[in-house]
Design an enzyme around this catalytic site. Structure first.
Site, mmCIF file in Angstrom:
data_model
loop_
_atom_site.group_PDB
_atom_site.id
_atom_site.type_symbol
_atom_site.label_atom_id
_atom_site.label_comp_id
_atom_site.label_asym_id
_atom_site.label_seq_id
_atom_site.Cartn_x
_atom_site.Cartn_y
_atom_site.Cartn_z
ATOM 1 N N ARG A 145 0.817 -1.213 0.000
ATOM 2 C CA ARG A 145 0.000 0.000 0.000
ATOM 3 C C ARG A 145 0.847 1.257 0.000
ATOM 4 O O ARG A 145 0.590 2.196 -0.773
ATOM 5 C CB ARG A 145 -0.930 -0.029 1.217
ATOM 6 C CG ARG A 145 -1.930 -1.169 1.165
ATOM 7 C CD ARG A 145 -2.624 -1.361 2.490
ATOM 8 N NE ARG A 145 -1.668 -1.630 3.557
ATOM 9 C CZ ARG A 145 -1.992 -1.723 4.829
ATOM 10 N NH1 ARG A 145 -3.245 -1.563 5.200
ATOM 11 N NH2 ARG A 145 -1.077 -1.973 5.749
ATOM 12 N N ASP A 165 7.979 -6.826 -6.013
ATOM 13 C CA ASP A 165 7.190 -7.407 -4.932
ATOM 14 C C ASP A 165 6.562 -8.678 -5.476
ATOM 15 O O ASP A 165 5.667 -8.633 -6.316
ATOM 16 C CB ASP A 165 6.095 -6.446 -4.451
ATOM 17 C CG ASP A 165 5.484 -6.893 -3.131
ATOM 18 O OD1 ASP A 165 5.269 -8.105 -2.965
ATOM 19 O OD2 ASP A 165 5.229 -6.039 -2.260
ATOM 20 N N ALA A 225 12.244 4.800 4.727
ATOM 21 C CA ALA A 225 11.280 5.273 5.725
ATOM 22 C C ALA A 225 10.405 4.113 6.175
ATOM 23 O O ALA A 225 9.276 4.319 6.610
ATOM 24 C CB ALA A 225 10.421 6.397 5.147
ATOM 25 N N ALA A 226 10.949 2.887 6.077
ATOM 26 C CA ALA A 226 10.175 1.688 6.404
ATOM 27 C C ALA A 226 10.624 1.075 7.721
ATOM 28 O O ALA A 226 10.055 1.345 8.772
ATOM 29 C CB ALA A 226 10.282 0.681 5.258
ATOM 30 N N ASP A 251 14.671 7.756 7.663
ATOM 31 C CA ASP A 251 13.749 8.134 8.726
ATOM 32 C C ASP A 251 13.762 7.102 9.850
ATOM 33 O O ASP A 251 13.254 7.370 10.934
ATOM 34 C CB ASP A 251 12.329 8.259 8.171
ATOM 35 C CG ASP A 251 11.325 8.732 9.207
ATOM 36 O OD1 ASP A 251 11.572 9.792 9.824
ATOM 37 O OD2 ASP A 251 10.313 8.045 9.419
ATOM 38 N N GLU A 256 16.986 2.844 17.838
ATOM 39 C CA GLU A 256 16.524 4.227 17.998
ATOM 40 C C GLU A 256 16.393 4.576 19.469
ATOM 41 O O GLU A 256 15.985 3.722 20.268
ATOM 42 C CB GLU A 256 15.176 4.408 17.287
ATOM 43 C CG GLU A 256 15.273 4.173 15.780
ATOM 44 C CD GLU A 256 13.942 4.284 15.054
ATOM 45 O OE1 GLU A 256 12.896 4.438 15.737
ATOM 46 O OE2 GLU A 256 13.929 4.204 13.813
ATOM 47 N N HIS A 273 12.276 9.262 12.763
ATOM 48 C CA HIS A 273 11.111 8.368 12.674
ATOM 49 C C HIS A 273 9.800 9.168 12.662
ATOM 50 O O HIS A 273 8.926 8.997 13.520
ATOM 51 C CB HIS A 273 11.103 7.384 13.839
ATOM 52 C CG HIS A 273 10.379 6.104 13.522
ATOM 53 N ND1 HIS A 273 10.765 4.883 13.991
ATOM 54 C CD2 HIS A 273 9.272 5.864 12.769
ATOM 55 C CE1 HIS A 273 9.948 3.950 13.556
ATOM 56 N NE2 HIS A 273 9.037 4.513 12.810
ATOM 57 N N ALA A 275 7.617 9.326 9.914
ATOM 58 C CA ALA A 275 6.734 8.978 8.791
ATOM 59 C C ALA A 275 5.257 9.038 9.155
ATOM 60 O O ALA A 275 4.424 9.470 8.356
ATOM 61 C CB ALA A 275 7.089 7.599 8.250
ATOM 62 N N ALA A 276 4.897 8.600 10.365
ATOM 63 C CA ALA A 276 3.487 8.585 10.755
ATOM 64 C C ALA A 276 3.088 9.801 11.583
ATOM 65 O O ALA A 276 1.946 9.890 12.041
ATOM 66 C CB ALA A 276 3.189 7.317 11.549
#
Length: 522
Positions: A145, A165, A225-226, A251, A256, A273, A275-276
């Site tokens: 997604r 994928d 960024a995963a 990211d 961490e 971190h 991204a969200a």
């Protein structure tokens, strides 16, 4: 029914809950004292629902996590109690994709470095000149997604996009105007910029290591960024210092907070971190999790459940022993296939077929996708994942029994090759047995580490294989052999106590057998 909102969520989510249930927004009362009053609880990351707390929740039917991770919930304890645990993984898709594109642009144009220099009074136009993204090739590893959303945005920047994928159907690539590649190696050699969106598994841990970097173009760039552990950070530092890679934008990190040598490199763009971390993502999470709570309490489909959902007790009595079997057969079928699935058929034979077997189909898909897609997979959302990836799913029921009273068969079509495996359950525990594989009848208990060997039927093969594993210090726990006819083709299936070493895998494959497959079921 009563719902406890323990941490702040979007007001729209609270209102949705209030339209259906009695809702208390209470962040302060001791949780262990009040949890037994509620049928559902909504939390974010600060509330810890331990086994002790869950044991006190006698009425609780659903835990809603307004976000992605459920590390603060004892999911096993909830599952044992029949409590649905649901999260909101799609809430961060847009934010994560936009963060990736932001890192991509910042990396190409050295925006953070130029900003910092100017803030310090240095006007350094020539030092921080960058590259245009238009016409460059972006390689997307992991086309779920988020990867698909990144691709859409990159195409809007006039980039060429290639993606890898194995669990996404070809038509989805075509729909988005993205070129599909068959291997990670092919992608690495084609891309000017590589962006990572894969799930973190044993197979993808340090996916970008020294060998992978060596296959990348000279002067290529990396965006992540995963998951931090997808990258060997020491190898990345070496590649940037040597000039093999022009830079990276990160990211996430393997540990961490991060304080390592990547922070010392001018060619590296970093964020902590984020991204969200957008208001929209957080608000969206609240609404989504409220919808999940409503579905759970109303007996609907909880599409974001991370554990086994509550089902009718009568169905569980019939289907329950076969749910783990279906999941294991799905994993075995994928492990035996030479390529990604395009079509998955799940068939039930015998009296079992008289029940509603959709749960078995979902369980087989759940097993097939475990660790192979970029999200948490469960028996509820597995069919949705298949649909998103363009994989055809077929469910079959046949009252006529086959080799056993009840049999489940999973057939997987992969690039023209069909893999079929079947099995049944034995005993009160129950024990899961493999009844057939690759066109051969096999009667053997399913185990965590399994090996499948096809070869021409001839004397001495079993002894040679047994000696090889013995010399390698790995015990063969169980074995079954089947053949089409005397002197024809044979299949040897055996389970081993520990995973085979790389050397043993290579040695077995070098013996000249028709086919050798190692399947890890965990």
């Amino acid at each position: 029914m009563r719902v406890l909102v323990r941490e702040p969520i979007a007001e729209a989510g609270v209102e949705l809950l209030r339209s259906r249930f009695d809702v208390d927004v209470d962040p302060d009362s001791p949780l262990e004292d009040v949890i037994d009053r509620y049928d559902a609880i909504v939390i974010r990351s600060a509330t810890r629902l331990t086994a002790d707390v869950i044991d006190r929740a006698q009425r609780l039917k659903v835990i809603g996590r307004a976000g992605v991770g459920v590390d603060n919930v004892d999911v096993d304890a909830a599952t044992r109690r029949g409590i649905v645990v649901a999260n909101a993984p799609e809430s961060t898709i847009v934010s994560a994709a936009e963060q990736t594109i932001g890192l991509l642009v910042a990396l190409a144009r050295n925006i953070p470095q130029a900003h910092a220099a100017l803030k310090e009074g240095r006007w350094e136009r020539s030092r921080w000149s960058g590259i245009e993204l238009a016409g460059k090739t972006l390689g997307v590893i992991g086309f779920g997604r988020i990867g698909q959303q990144v691709a859409r945005r990159a195409l809007g920047l006039a980039m060429n996009v290639v993606a890898y994928d194995p669990f996404v159907g070809r038509e989805r690539f075509r729909e988005l105007g993205v070129d599909q590649v068959e291997t990670v190696e092919e992608l690495l050699g084609a891309a000017d910029v590589v962006t990572l969106h894969s799930p973190l598994t044993d197979e993808t841990h340090r996916l970008i290591d020294r060998d992978a970097i060596a296959q990348m173009r000279d002067g290529a760039r990396l965006v992540n960024a995963a998951r931090g552990a997808l990258v060997d950070e020491d190898a990345l530092v070496e590649a940037i210092r040597s000039g093999k890679l022009a830079g990276a934008a990160l990211d996430v990190f393997s540990a961490e907070p991060y304080a390592g040598p990547l922070l010392e490199l001018d060619q590296v763009v970093v964020t902590p971190h984020l991204a969200a971390s957008t208001g929209e993502a957080q608000d969206r999470a609240g609404v989504i999790v409220a919808e999940q709570v409503v579905a759970a309490l109303d007996g609907g489909v909880v599409t974001n459940a991370v554990n086994i959902p509550i089902v009718d007790q009568a169905d569980l009595e019939v289907l329950g022993p076969f749910i783990p079997l279906a999941a294991q057969l799905g994993r075995i079928a994928v492990g035996l296939a030479a390529g990604p699935p395009r079509r998955i058929a799940v068939a039930a034979y015998g009296p079992l077929s008289e029940s509603d077997t959709r749960l078995l189909t979902a369980a087989a898909l759940n097993g097939a996708f475990q660790g192979r897609v970029d999200q948490i997979v469960n028996v509820v959302n597995a069919p949705v994942i298949a649909a998103e990836r363009g994989i055809e799913v077929v469910e079959e029921r046949n009252r006529a029994s086959r080799d056993y009273t009840n049999t489940i068969e999973v057939r997987l079509l992969s690039d023209g090759e069909e893999i079929a495996v079947s099995g049944t359950t034995i005993g009160p525990e129950p024990r899961l047995f493999l009844g057939g594989a690759l066109g051969f009848g096999i009667d053997m208990e399913i185990a965590p580490h399994m090996v499948f060997v096809r070869y021409p039927d001839q004397p001495g093969v079993i002894g040679r294989v047994g000696a090889m594993f013995g010399d390698g210090g790995i015990n063969i726990a169980n074995m079954a052999v089947s053949r089409t006819k005397e002197g024809g083709e044979a299949l040897m299936v055996f389970s081993i106590d520990t995973a085979a070493t790389t050397e043993l895998v290579d040695a077995l494959r070098d013996m000249g057998f028709d086919d050798v497959r190692f399947v890890e079921l965990g």
